[in-house]
Scaffold this motif. Structure first.
Motif, mmCIF file in Angstrom:
data_model
loop_
_atom_site.group_PDB
_atom_site.id
_atom_site.type_symbol
_atom_site.label_atom_id
_atom_site.label_comp_id
_atom_site.label_asym_id
_atom_site.label_seq_id
_atom_site.Cartn_x
_atom_site.Cartn_y
_atom_site.Cartn_z
ATOM 1 N N GLU A 1 -2.845 -6.441 0.784
ATOM 2 C CA GLU A 1 -2.186 -5.172 0.449
ATOM 3 C C GLU A 1 -1.760 -4.402 1.710
ATOM 4 O O GLU A 1 -2.302 -3.341 2.004
ATOM 5 C CB GLU A 1 -3.104 -4.325 -0.442
ATOM 6 N N PRO A 2 -0.797 -4.941 2.440
ATOM 7 C CA PRO A 2 -0.354 -4.258 3.659
ATOM 8 C C PRO A 2 0.558 -3.069 3.356
ATOM 9 O O PRO A 2 1.301 -3.083 2.380
ATOM 10 C CB PRO A 2 0.451 -5.353 4.378
ATOM 11 N N GLY A 3 0.494 -2.064 4.203
ATOM 12 C CA GLY A 3 1.405 -0.926 4.114
ATOM 13 C C GLY A 3 2.215 -0.824 5.390
ATOM 14 O O GLY A 3 3.417 -1.068 5.431
ATOM 15 N N ARG A 4 1.501 -0.495 6.487
ATOM 16 C CA ARG A 4 2.144 -0.269 7.782
ATOM 17 C C ARG A 4 3.079 -1.421 8.190
ATOM 18 O O ARG A 4 4.177 -1.197 8.665
ATOM 19 C CB ARG A 4 1.031 -0.136 8.833
ATOM 20 N N ALA B 1 0.858 -1.203 0.000
ATOM 21 C CA ALA B 1 0.000 0.000 0.000
ATOM 22 C C ALA B 1 0.892 1.250 0.000
ATOM 23 O O ALA B 1 1.456 1.636 1.025
ATOM 24 C CB ALA B 1 -0.918 -0.008 1.213
ATOM 25 N N SER C 1 -7.132 0.011 9.136
ATOM 26 C CA SER C 1 -5.684 0.033 9.258
ATOM 27 C C SER C 1 -5.295 -0.182 10.726
ATOM 28 O O SER C 1 -5.862 0.439 11.620
ATOM 29 C CB SER C 1 -5.184 1.385 8.768
ATOM 30 N N GLY C 2 -4.336 -1.063 10.939
ATOM 31 C CA GLY C 2 -3.923 -1.350 12.311
ATOM 32 C C GLY C 2 -4.995 -2.169 13.017
ATOM 33 O O GLY C 2 -5.438 -1.842 14.128
ATOM 34 N N GLY D 1 -5.458 -4.597 3.395
ATOM 35 C CA GLY D 1 -4.283 -4.549 4.277
ATOM 36 C C GLY D 1 -4.742 -4.510 5.722
ATOM 37 O O GLY D 1 -5.720 -5.163 6.087
ATOM 38 N N GLY D 2 -4.019 -3.740 6.524
ATOM 39 C CA GLY D 2 -4.476 -3.525 7.900
ATOM 40 C C GLY D 2 -3.687 -4.253 8.962
ATOM 41 O O GLY D 2 -3.962 -4.079 10.159
ATOM 42 N N ASP E 1 -0.487 -1.361 -4.320
ATOM 43 C CA ASP E 1 -1.866 -0.950 -4.093
ATOM 44 C C ASP E 1 -1.873 0.574 -4.045
ATOM 45 O O ASP E 1 -1.138 1.160 -3.245
ATOM 46 C CB ASP E 1 -2.350 -1.532 -2.760
ATOM 47 N N TYR F 1 3.030 6.088 7.332
ATOM 48 C CA TYR F 1 2.137 7.227 7.597
ATOM 49 C C TYR F 1 2.876 8.328 8.373
ATOM 50 O O TYR F 1 2.305 8.987 9.230
ATOM 51 C CB TYR F 1 0.862 6.773 8.332
ATOM 52 N N HIS G 1 -11.290 -3.777 2.405
ATOM 53 C CA HIS G 1 -10.212 -3.395 3.335
ATOM 54 C C HIS G 1 -10.932 -2.904 4.591
ATOM 55 O O HIS G 1 -11.636 -1.898 4.544
ATOM 56 C CB HIS G 1 -9.361 -2.286 2.703
ATOM 57 N N LYS H 1 0.407 4.295 0.016
ATOM 58 C CA LYS H 1 0.091 5.437 0.894
ATOM 59 C C LYS H 1 0.897 5.411 2.197
ATOM 60 O O LYS H 1 1.093 6.440 2.828
ATOM 61 C CB LYS H 1 -1.419 5.486 1.190
HETATM 62 C C1 LIG Z 1 -7.541 0.465 0.410
HETATM 63 C C2 LIG Z 1 -6.398 0.319 1.355
HETATM 64 N N1 LIG Z 1 -5.598 -0.746 1.238
HETATM 65 C C3 LIG Z 1 -4.538 -0.939 2.052
HETATM 66 C C4 LIG Z 1 -4.256 -0.039 3.060
HETATM 67 C C5 LIG Z 1 -3.067 -0.288 3.928
HETATM 68 O O1 LIG Z 1 -3.396 -0.402 5.255
HETATM 69 P P1 LIG Z 1 -2.244 -0.772 6.289
HETATM 70 O O2 LIG Z 1 -1.159 0.219 6.124
HETATM 71 O O3 LIG Z 1 -2.888 -0.686 7.619
HETATM 72 O O4 LIG Z 1 -1.805 -2.158 5.970
HETATM 73 C C6 LIG Z 1 -5.075 1.068 3.233
HETATM 74 C C7 LIG Z 1 -4.837 2.001 4.347
HETATM 75 O O5 LIG Z 1 -5.680 2.372 5.070
HETATM 76 C C8 LIG Z 1 -6.168 1.261 2.354
HETATM 77 O O6 LIG Z 1 -6.961 2.327 2.464
#
Ligand SMILES: Cc1ncc(COP(=O)(O)O)c(C=O)c1O
Length: 422
Positions: free
Chosen positions: A266-269, A54, A192-193, A224-225, A75, A365, A189, A56
């Motif tokens: 699709e993890p980010g954190r 992810a 997050s967290g 993700g999350g 993602d 983030y 999704h 972002k």
């Molecule tokens: C659509 C989507 N996918 C993936 C993520 C990634 O989430 P995280 O960083 O908690 O894994 C987010 C973040 O909120 C999101 O909005």
């Protein structure tokens, strides 16, 4: 004792970075990012599971390159993120674009680029199907299961703005089939967290069940999350236990459908959070009567999470002698708002002006949510490469460069300048 044990980098190294690049500076560890990617990739050895990062969470191009190099796709949640990945050379098929109140222009641009478009409303699905008959897309659903470290990032609940209602999935199928559009993917999704892994497992159940209405389906994306512990006493997300339980469900699903199929997460954190530190310097020590404040050269313009979500980040004084008397401090930023506190009541060895503080778990983030509020410059970013070198991956702008850039973006040079024709 302050929690020096949780500092993932040798303090001498951090001093060297602060000495050379100054502060505030985000420091990232390539090794840790790669290790974490590998852990995820090995979670489901017997299943067709792929990973999308992810963007972002941290979109520094050097970080994206490392993650792509580990075999992850991306993602994305805006056309700008799509473009960023494309311009870095990502194959459009490896970019998943989850739209959210997308404009027509963004839809046409994304469709032209050939990325996988994940549509989150009936209205947008209609316009996509009218514009692109006989094509393919994915749909995001609202699973009515939610979780997250804060209500603001809790995305799957009943009142959430995200996704197509479950009871409207049949309508979505009807709209798509009228235009011979193949709904090849389904996605959710939940937030997050995530606090309770069980919620992610329930979401998996919901998506697997919803997929029965979609005959052309090629993949399911579970979002993700995955959480990381921010406090020393917080539990880690038990990835192996989660994978074991998810695998059981994947097995029975795949046995039933009997055709090529893919699953995505699709993890980010989880990938980058623990691999980043925000380095800052104390410039003011102030006794306000009931509280002692450590004033720093960063603030919520650089790390918004404490102010926005009441998030906790460990703060370590890497300069003070650990034998110093322990003292309770509010660690404050330099933004002109009383809410600009990075850590309340932190027990640190007695600290002084000039000490460096490491704010931990700031890789996700952090920089992506940073702003120029109070017209301040953004932090520098430094990568500790896997070979152990220190590499600038974003230069800090000087105050002059920051202000000159702002003036030139706004087209304004001087107060006494004559207004010309537009
Ligand atoms: C659509 C989507 N996918 C993936 C993520 C990634 O989430 P995280 O960083 O908690 O894994 C987010 C973040 O909120 C999101 O909005």
């Amino acid at each position: 004792m302050q929690s020096i044990h949780s500092l993932p980098v040798d303090p001498d190294r951090l001093h060297a970075i602060a000495g050379k690049w100054g502060t505030p500076t985000y420091v990232y560890m390539e090794d840790m990012i790669r290790e974490r990617c590998l852990l995820l990739k090995n979670l489901f050895p017997n299943f067709p599971v792929s990973w999308l990062y992810a963007v972002k969470a941290n979109d520094n191009p050097h970080i994206l390159k490392i993650i792509a190099n580990e075999g992850f796709g991306f993602d994305t949640v805006s056309y700008e993120e799509v473009l960023l990945c494309l311009k870095l050379g990502t194959n459009p098929g490896d970019i998943f674009y989850t739209e959210n109140n997308m404009t027509d222009v963004e839809m046409h641009c994304a469709a032209k680029q050939g990325v996988v478009l994940n549509i989150g409303s009936i209205g947008r699905l209609k316009s996509f199907c009218e514009a692109y008959p006989k094509s393919e897309c994915s749909i995001r659903i609202k699973p009515d299961i939610s979780d997250g470290h804060h209500a603001k990032v809790d995305t799957g609940n009943q009142d959430s703005k995200f996704g197509i209602r479950l009871d409207l999935v049949s309508e979505a199928v009807g709209i798509a089939s009228e235009s011979q559009v193949q709904i090849s993917g389904i996605h959710a999704h939940i937030g997050s967290g995530i606090r309770e892994p069980e919620n992610l497992l329930t979401e998996i159940e919901v998506l697997l069940e919803a997929s029965e209405k979609l005959r052309d389906l090629k993949f399911i994306n579970f979002g993700g999350g995955m959480p990381i512990p921010y406090r020393n006493d917080e539990r880690s997300f038990d990835l192996n236990r989660f994978a074991k339980m998810a695998s059981e469900r994947f097995r029975s699903f795949l046995d039933n459908i009997n055709r090529p199929f893919s699953f995505y997460f699709e993890p980010g954190r989880w990938v980058v959070g623990p691999a980043g530190i925000l380095l800052t310097q104390v410039n003011t020590v102030k006794d306000q009567g009931r509280k002692l404040f450590l004033g720093t050269d960063t603030g919520f313009n650089h790390l918004l999470r404490p102010a926005l979500y009441d998030s906790y980040h460990e703060i370590v004084n890497i300069s003070a002698d650990p034998e110093n008397r322990m003292q309770s401090y509010h660690v404050a930023g330099n933004i002109c708002e009383s809410g600009d506190i990075l850590g309340f009541d932190r027990t640190l060895p007695e600290s002084k002006s000039g000490d460096y503080l490491a704010i931990l778990d700031a890789g996700a983030y952090g920089m992506t949510m940073a702003s120029h509020y109070n017209r301040r410059a953004l932090p520098a970013e430094v990568l500790i490469t896997k070979e152990g070198y220190h590499k600038t991956i974003r230069k800090r702008k000087t105050p002059d460069e920051t202000v000159d850039g702002f003036l030139s973006d706004t087209g304004m040079i001087r107060m006494d300048e004559k207004d010309g024709a537009v």
